[in-house]
Enzyme design. Structure first.
Site, PDB file in Angstrom:
ATOM      1  N   TRP A 134      10.124  -3.752  -9.497  1.00  0.00           N
ATOM      2  CA  TRP A 134       9.722  -2.508  -8.830  1.00  0.00           C
ATOM      3  C   TRP A 134      10.924  -1.713  -8.326  1.00  0.00           C
ATOM      4  O   TRP A 134      10.945  -0.488  -8.422  1.00  0.00           O
ATOM      5  CB  TRP A 134       8.718  -2.777  -7.709  1.00  0.00           C
ATOM      6  CG  TRP A 134       7.393  -3.178  -8.293  1.00  0.00           C
ATOM      7  CD1 TRP A 134       6.812  -4.413  -8.257  1.00  0.00           C
ATOM      8  CD2 TRP A 134       6.486  -2.339  -9.039  1.00  0.00           C
ATOM      9  NE1 TRP A 134       5.624  -4.398  -8.934  1.00  0.00           N
ATOM     10  CE2 TRP A 134       5.395  -3.142  -9.424  1.00  0.00           C
ATOM     11  CE3 TRP A 134       6.504  -1.005  -9.444  1.00  0.00           C
ATOM     12  CZ2 TRP A 134       4.312  -2.647 -10.172  1.00  0.00           C
ATOM     13  CZ3 TRP A 134       5.431  -0.507 -10.187  1.00  0.00           C
ATOM     14  CH2 TRP A 134       4.357  -1.316 -10.541  1.00  0.00           C
ATOM     15  N   ASP A 227      10.442  -0.198   0.205  1.00  0.00           N
ATOM     16  CA  ASP A 227       9.107  -0.290  -0.400  1.00  0.00           C
ATOM     17  C   ASP A 227       8.466  -1.575   0.117  1.00  0.00           C
ATOM     18  O   ASP A 227       8.955  -2.671  -0.161  1.00  0.00           O
ATOM     19  CB  ASP A 227       9.270  -0.327  -1.929  1.00  0.00           C
ATOM     20  CG  ASP A 227       7.941  -0.560  -2.660  1.00  0.00           C
ATOM     21  OD1 ASP A 227       6.900  -0.679  -1.998  1.00  0.00           O
ATOM     22  OD2 ASP A 227       7.973  -0.611  -3.911  1.00  0.00           O
ATOM     23  N   LYS A 251      -2.969  -3.699  -1.388  1.00  0.00           N
ATOM     24  CA  LYS A 251      -2.701  -5.138  -1.376  1.00  0.00           C
ATOM     25  C   LYS A 251      -3.030  -5.729   0.003  1.00  0.00           C
ATOM     26  O   LYS A 251      -3.926  -6.523   0.142  1.00  0.00           O
ATOM     27  CB  LYS A 251      -1.262  -5.413  -1.777  1.00  0.00           C
ATOM     28  CG  LYS A 251      -0.982  -4.902  -3.203  1.00  0.00           C
ATOM     29  CD  LYS A 251       0.462  -5.019  -3.561  1.00  0.00           C
ATOM     30  CE  LYS A 251       0.856  -4.140  -4.723  1.00  0.00           C
ATOM     31  NZ  LYS A 251       0.188  -4.442  -5.980  1.00  0.00           N
TER      32      LYS A 251
HETATM   33  C1  LIG Z   1       6.268  -3.534  -4.684  1.00  0.00           C
HETATM   34  C2  LIG Z   1       5.508  -2.480  -5.428  1.00  0.00           C
HETATM   35  N1  LIG Z   1       5.964  -1.219  -5.400  1.00  0.00           N
HETATM   36  C3  LIG Z   1       5.330  -0.227  -6.044  1.00  0.00           C
HETATM   37  C4  LIG Z   1       4.189  -0.478  -6.767  1.00  0.00           C
HETATM   38  C5  LIG Z   1       3.505   0.645  -7.485  1.00  0.00           C
HETATM   39  O1  LIG Z   1       2.395   0.957  -6.757  1.00  0.00           O
HETATM   40  P1  LIG Z   1       1.242   1.907  -7.304  1.00  0.00           P
HETATM   41  O2  LIG Z   1       0.505   1.149  -8.347  1.00  0.00           O
HETATM   42  O3  LIG Z   1       0.448   2.161  -6.062  1.00  0.00           O
HETATM   43  O4  LIG Z   1       1.890   3.127  -7.827  1.00  0.00           O
HETATM   44  C6  LIG Z   1       3.659  -1.776  -6.810  1.00  0.00           C
HETATM   45  C7  LIG Z   1       2.425  -2.062  -7.543  1.00  0.00           C
HETATM   46  O5  LIG Z   1       1.975  -3.154  -7.689  1.00  0.00           O
HETATM   47  C8  LIG Z   1       4.349  -2.795  -6.127  1.00  0.00           C
HETATM   48  O6  LIG Z   1       3.895  -4.050  -6.125  1.00  0.00           O
END
Ligand SMILES: Cc1ncc(COP(=O)(O)O)c(C=O)c1O
Length: 427
Positions: A134, A227, A251
């Protein structure tokens, strides 16, 4: 099938507390006997305003958020914030440079513009700590957004794959990170340092706030952006360490559809209007991603989802009393330890993917012996109604996600299966 019969360990969307869902089902149809459901009311109604306020209050209380931070409800998920961070923080960086140039050059607009343009091309840096899929994606998004400006402004200060044979794993020591020094680049430092507190796919979690990002006496502060999509409200954090924290709700907090950000207020008030940014040659943040605009309820907010998030947080506050998120942290740790203990006790069958120092409490990733045994493991889990255990398609293996609403009872069911399976495979 009853809900209690299924133990779900999916990585997100994730389980929610049953009482919240039951109350939510009623509120979806008829909220507090108003005759209307929560997905039907105006986001500018007094009910919606109350729901927004109450959800903010719950988060403030849970995480002890100081007054100089704003809570934003946003669209676009974590991925939307990958872009929003770049747009807003680069705009902030430019505005800070403009103010400094004005102090030195007075009202000479042409000279100010030239100075900021020159600083932009020579000194703009965005620091990324890449510890998993990510943060990698976020850094790639930044590079792509900035490409039209003509060069690579992204500084990957750490790519953990380099220390782990090409795979994500242990986080190398901080003294090997190549962060932009705060006073470097004509005193401009970096626009921000970005990291992902918990890497959902790779099961890598920062054990604590990195020491080298803490403010150093006599140096400009680093603006830290984190994040926390997959470990939000699962442990105590010191909010003042961060400029921005963001995460999708789906989550630990609620349902898909709402993204939360905690942003320092001085950032919101410093994001400039488009005209100077355009003159300098950078875009101004698109309105839907502009933190300072969206904060004023710019467009239609998902009130039902925000209410769900509030219910989840109020549930935690009620459960943990004065210990607040620390109470949840103790439970999260105990659940994760229950699983890791069995994995570690059976190395002949299970191999936890990550080094102990960075093992995620939220996404427990491990391999089972070989591909055939792994398949057998998943089939056996399904028979026991242990679901959502397949690892992310990019890395394979097994991933048991241990978010806040996964009850200890379900963790124990998984633990029992892990022990039984290991015994069967060892004999
Ligand atoms: C740590 C992390 N950041 C960002 C995201 C992306 O999130 P979204 O699907 O809400 O765009 C995720 C998705 O699982 C994630 O686990």
């Amino acid at each position: 099938m009853r809900r209690e019969e299924v133990a779900y360990f999916g990585a997100g969307p994730a389980p929610l507390p049953t009482p919240v869902l039951e109350k939510g089902a009623a509120a979806f149809v008829n909220y507090e006997d108003s005759g209307l459901g929560l997905a039907e009311i105006s986001h500018r109604s007094s009910t919606a305003t109350r729901i927004l306020d109450e959800t903010k209050k719950a988060l403030i209380s849970l995480l002890d958020i100081p007054d100089n931070y704003e809570i934003l409800f946003l669209h676009g998920g974590g991925s939307g914030e990958f872009s929003a961070v770049v747009f807003n923080m680069v705009a902030l960086w430019v505005e800070k440079r403009r103010r400094r140039a004005k102090e030195e050059l007075g009202d000479n607009d042409e000279a100010i513009l030239l100075r900021v343009r020159e600083e932009l091309t020579s000194s703009l840096r965005l620091d990324y700590l890449v510890t998993g899929s990510w943060s990698l994606k976020a850094s790639q998004e930044a590079a792509q957004l900035l490409e039209p400006l003509g060069q690579d402004f992204v500084n990957v200060a750490l790519d953990a794959r380099e220390a782990n044979d090409g795979k994500f794993g242990a986080i190398p020591p901080e003294d090997t990170w190549e962060l932009t020094p705060p006073g470097a680049n004509a005193g401009c430092g970096s626009a921000f340092v970005y990291y992902c507190d918990n890497e959902t796919v790779d099961g890598v979690e920062f054990p604590s706030f990195p020491k080298s990002l803490e403010p150093q006496a006599g140096e400009d502060e680093r603006l830290v952006v984190a994040d926390m999509s997959s470990n939000f409200i699962s442990r105590q954090i010191r909010i003042s360490d961060y400029a921005v924290i963001f995460g999708g709700a789906q989550k630990n907090i609620g349902i898909t559809d709402v993204t939360l950000a905690i942003v320092r207020k001085d950032i919101l008030t410093t994001i400039p209007s488009p005209s100077f940014l355009h003159k300098v040659g950078v875009w101004s943040p698109p309105t839907i991603l502009n933190w300072s605009v969206i904060n004023s309820l710019y467009n239609t907010m998902p009130i039902f989802s925000i209410w769900i998030a509030g219910e989840v947080m109020r549930g935690l506050l009620a459960a943990h009393g004065t210990s607040k998120v620390a109470g949840q942290e103790a439970i999260s740790n105990a659940k994760a330890e229950t699983i890791y203990r069995i994995l570690d006790a059976n190395p002949q069958v299970y191999q936890p993917v990550n080094h102990k120092s960075v093992r995620s409490r939220m996404n427990i990733c491990f391999r089972v012996k070989d591909a055939a045994t792994e398949k057998e493991f998943l089939e056996g889990a399904e028979i026991r109604m242990l679901q959502g255990l397949k690892g992310h398609r990019s890395v394979g293996g097994i991933r048991a996600s241990n978010y806040n609403a996964v009850p200890m009872a379900n963790v124990q069911k998984l633990a029992e299966y892990l022990s039984d399976f290991a015994r069967a495979k060892s004999s």
